[in-house]
Write a protein that holds these residues in place. Sequence first.
Motif, PDB file in Angstrom:
ATOM      1  N   LYS A 178       0.822  -1.206   0.000  1.00 16.16           N
ATOM      2  CA  LYS A 178       0.000   0.000   0.000  1.00 16.16           C
ATOM      3  C   LYS A 178       0.864   1.267   0.000  1.00 16.16           C
ATOM      4  O   LYS A 178       0.553   2.246  -0.680  1.00 16.16           O
ATOM      5  N   ILE A 179       1.954   1.249   0.736  1.00 12.70           N
ATOM      6  CA  ILE A 179       2.836   2.416   0.770  1.00 12.70           C
ATOM      7  C   ILE A 179       3.548   2.588  -0.573  1.00 12.70           C
ATOM      8  O   ILE A 179       3.610   3.695  -1.126  1.00 12.70           O
ATOM      9  N   LEU A 180       4.044   1.498  -1.124  1.00  8.25           N
ATOM     10  CA  LEU A 180       4.792   1.574  -2.380  1.00  8.25           C
ATOM     11  C   LEU A 180       3.907   1.924  -3.566  1.00  8.25           C
ATOM     12  O   LEU A 180       4.397   2.439  -4.577  1.00  8.25           O
ATOM     13  N   THR A 181       2.610   1.663  -3.445  1.00 14.28           N
ATOM     14  CA  THR A 181       1.673   1.994  -4.531  1.00 14.28           C
ATOM     15  C   THR A 181       0.890   3.266  -4.236  1.00 14.28           C
ATOM     16  O   THR A 181      -0.118   3.539  -4.886  1.00 14.28           O
ATOM     17  N   THR A 182       1.322   4.043  -3.256  1.00  7.75           N
ATOM     18  CA  THR A 182       0.787   5.365  -2.889  1.00  7.75           C
ATOM     19  C   THR A 182      -0.603   5.310  -2.262  1.00  7.75           C
ATOM     20  O   THR A 182      -1.280   6.332  -2.163  1.00  7.75           O
ATOM     21  N   LEU A 183      -1.030   4.155  -1.782  1.00 10.78           N
ATOM     22  CA  LEU A 183      -2.348   4.029  -1.153  1.00 10.78           C
ATOM     23  C   LEU A 183      -2.301   4.257   0.350  1.00 10.78           C
ATOM     24  O   LEU A 183      -3.342   4.325   0.995  1.00 10.78           O
ATOM     25  N   THR A 202      11.505   6.215   3.832  1.00  8.31           N
ATOM     26  CA  THR A 202      11.403   6.699   2.461  1.00  8.31           C
ATOM     27  C   THR A 202      11.208   5.523   1.513  1.00  8.31           C
ATOM     28  O   THR A 202      11.577   4.388   1.809  1.00  8.31           O
ATOM     29  N   ALA A 203      10.644   5.820   0.345  1.00  8.55           N
ATOM     30  CA  ALA A 203      10.450   4.791  -0.676  1.00  8.55           C
ATOM     31  C   ALA A 203      10.409   5.448  -2.045  1.00  8.55           C
ATOM     32  O   ALA A 203       9.866   6.548  -2.206  1.00  8.55           O
ATOM     33  N   THR A 204      10.981   4.763  -3.036  1.00  9.09           N
ATOM     34  CA  THR A 204      10.937   5.242  -4.418  1.00  9.09           C
ATOM     35  C   THR A 204      10.552   4.094  -5.342  1.00  9.09           C
ATOM     36  O   THR A 204      10.844   2.929  -5.065  1.00  9.09           O
ATOM     37  N   VAL A 205       9.899   4.448  -6.439  1.00  4.23           N
ATOM     38  CA  VAL A 205       9.569   3.501  -7.503  1.00  4.23           C
ATOM     39  C   VAL A 205      10.030   4.118  -8.814  1.00  4.23           C
ATOM     40  O   VAL A 205       9.583   5.215  -9.175  1.00  4.23           O
ATOM     41  N   CYS A 206      10.948   3.434  -9.491  1.00  3.11           N
ATOM     42  CA  CYS A 206      11.547   3.961 -10.727  1.00  3.11           C
ATOM     43  C   CYS A 206      12.106   5.364 -10.519  1.00  3.11           C
ATOM     44  O   CYS A 206      12.000   6.235 -11.393  1.00  3.11           O
ATOM     45  N   GLY A 207      12.664   5.589  -9.355  1.00  3.05           N
ATOM     46  CA  GLY A 207      13.276   6.873  -9.038  1.00  3.05           C
ATOM     47  C   GLY A 207      12.327   7.935  -8.541  1.00  3.05           C
ATOM     48  O   GLY A 207      12.765   9.027  -8.168  1.00  3.05           O
ATOM     49  N   HIS A 208      11.019   7.662  -8.509  1.00  5.00           N
ATOM     50  CA  HIS A 208      10.031   8.648  -8.064  1.00  5.00           C
ATOM     51  C   HIS A 208       9.690   8.409  -6.596  1.00  5.00           C
ATOM     52  O   HIS A 208       9.347   7.286  -6.202  1.00  5.00           O
ATOM     53  N   ASP A 209       9.777   9.445  -5.803  1.00  7.51           N
ATOM     54  CA  ASP A 209       9.442   9.358  -4.380  1.00  7.51           C
ATOM     55  C   ASP A 209       7.939   9.159  -4.218  1.00  7.51           C
ATOM     56  O   ASP A 209       7.144   9.916  -4.783  1.00  7.51           O
ATOM     57  N   VAL A 210       7.540   8.158  -3.447  1.00 12.56           N
ATOM     58  CA  VAL A 210       6.112   7.832  -3.346  1.00 12.56           C
ATOM     59  C   VAL A 210       5.323   8.908  -2.614  1.00 12.56           C
ATOM     60  O   VAL A 210       4.095   9.013  -2.797  1.00 12.56           O
ATOM     61  N   LEU A 211       5.985   9.719  -1.802  1.00 14.19           N
ATOM     62  CA  LEU A 211       5.285  10.779  -1.079  1.00 14.19           C
ATOM     63  C   LEU A 211       5.291  12.096  -1.850  1.00 14.19           C
ATOM     64  O   LEU A 211       4.287  12.799  -1.898  1.00 14.19           O
TER      65      LEU A 211
END
Length: 316
Positions: A49-54, A61-70
């Motif tokens: 849920k955190i990694l998918t912005t839910l 901290t967390a990033t997906v493809c270099g984009h910060d989830v927050l």
Amino acid sequence: MSAAVTAHDLVKTYPKGVTALDRLSLTVRPGEVLGLLGPNGAGKSTTVKILTTLARPDSGTATVCGHDVLRHPDRVRRVIGVVAQRSGLDPAASGRDNLMLQGHLFGMRGAALRTRVDELLEAFGVADAQHRAVRDWSGGMQRRLDVALGLVHRPAVLFLDEPTTGLDPVGRAQLWTEIARLAGAELAILLTTHYLDEADRLADRVAIVAGGRIVTEGTPATLKAELRGDAVHLELRTPESSPDAVRVLRAVPGLRDVAADQRRLSARADDGAAAVPGVLAALDAAGVPVASVTVARPSLDDVYLKHAGQRIEVAA
């Protein structure tokens, strides 16, 4: 190679002091299947849920493809596909219409979208049923369409949150085949599961979660190889005998890593078959009744027991 997904020291608490994540960190590389393995309540779904912005972490901290989830959740959503525990299908719509709608949501139109939908219907083996309402499909077919739904826009990262829960063995095997086919390209897959055989078969690496944190990680083969020798598993006739059994087994020469989970006990031995007579004799002398004993090579269940101190219980 840059990581497709990174999480560092994620913390998430819920009301009444429930800690879902306790400084959890992980990395998923492009082209890799990372299996997040643990029982219900371990923190797997909260991580997704955190990694998918839910959901938002309390810290970390967390990033997906270099984009910060927050800071850039909209950018994250453009590069991910998500297959949640609960189906995202419209049961009244046909399989084709479900896929077309998903494409429209991501701005896809015209011949490119129709071609992509055709590809997915064929690839997931549901083309013959594409014009039927999905409520009339089998559970396995619906779940395969769920995965196809997450791939319409060609994401860089696919999140599969316990994708085979509720499927019968045939449906699970069919979906395993589709997931294995997806692996190996540039697509990064984060697979959460509490099925040990699923993680063993599909994951390039496994991260074992207990109490909201990762307690060990590595390839399934490496994790099992770290457990030298054989596993000796016993089931007692009564759980009340467990403390006595643990005391007895710890005194048996050649046994190590003795652990108990109610009436089930496990230990390790260099030669499990040779150790069994001594184990049974010691328990009999102590008046501990044994229902069964088995010897096996190390499994992910043994790895989880060693690092988390319990077995994964899967509800029927």
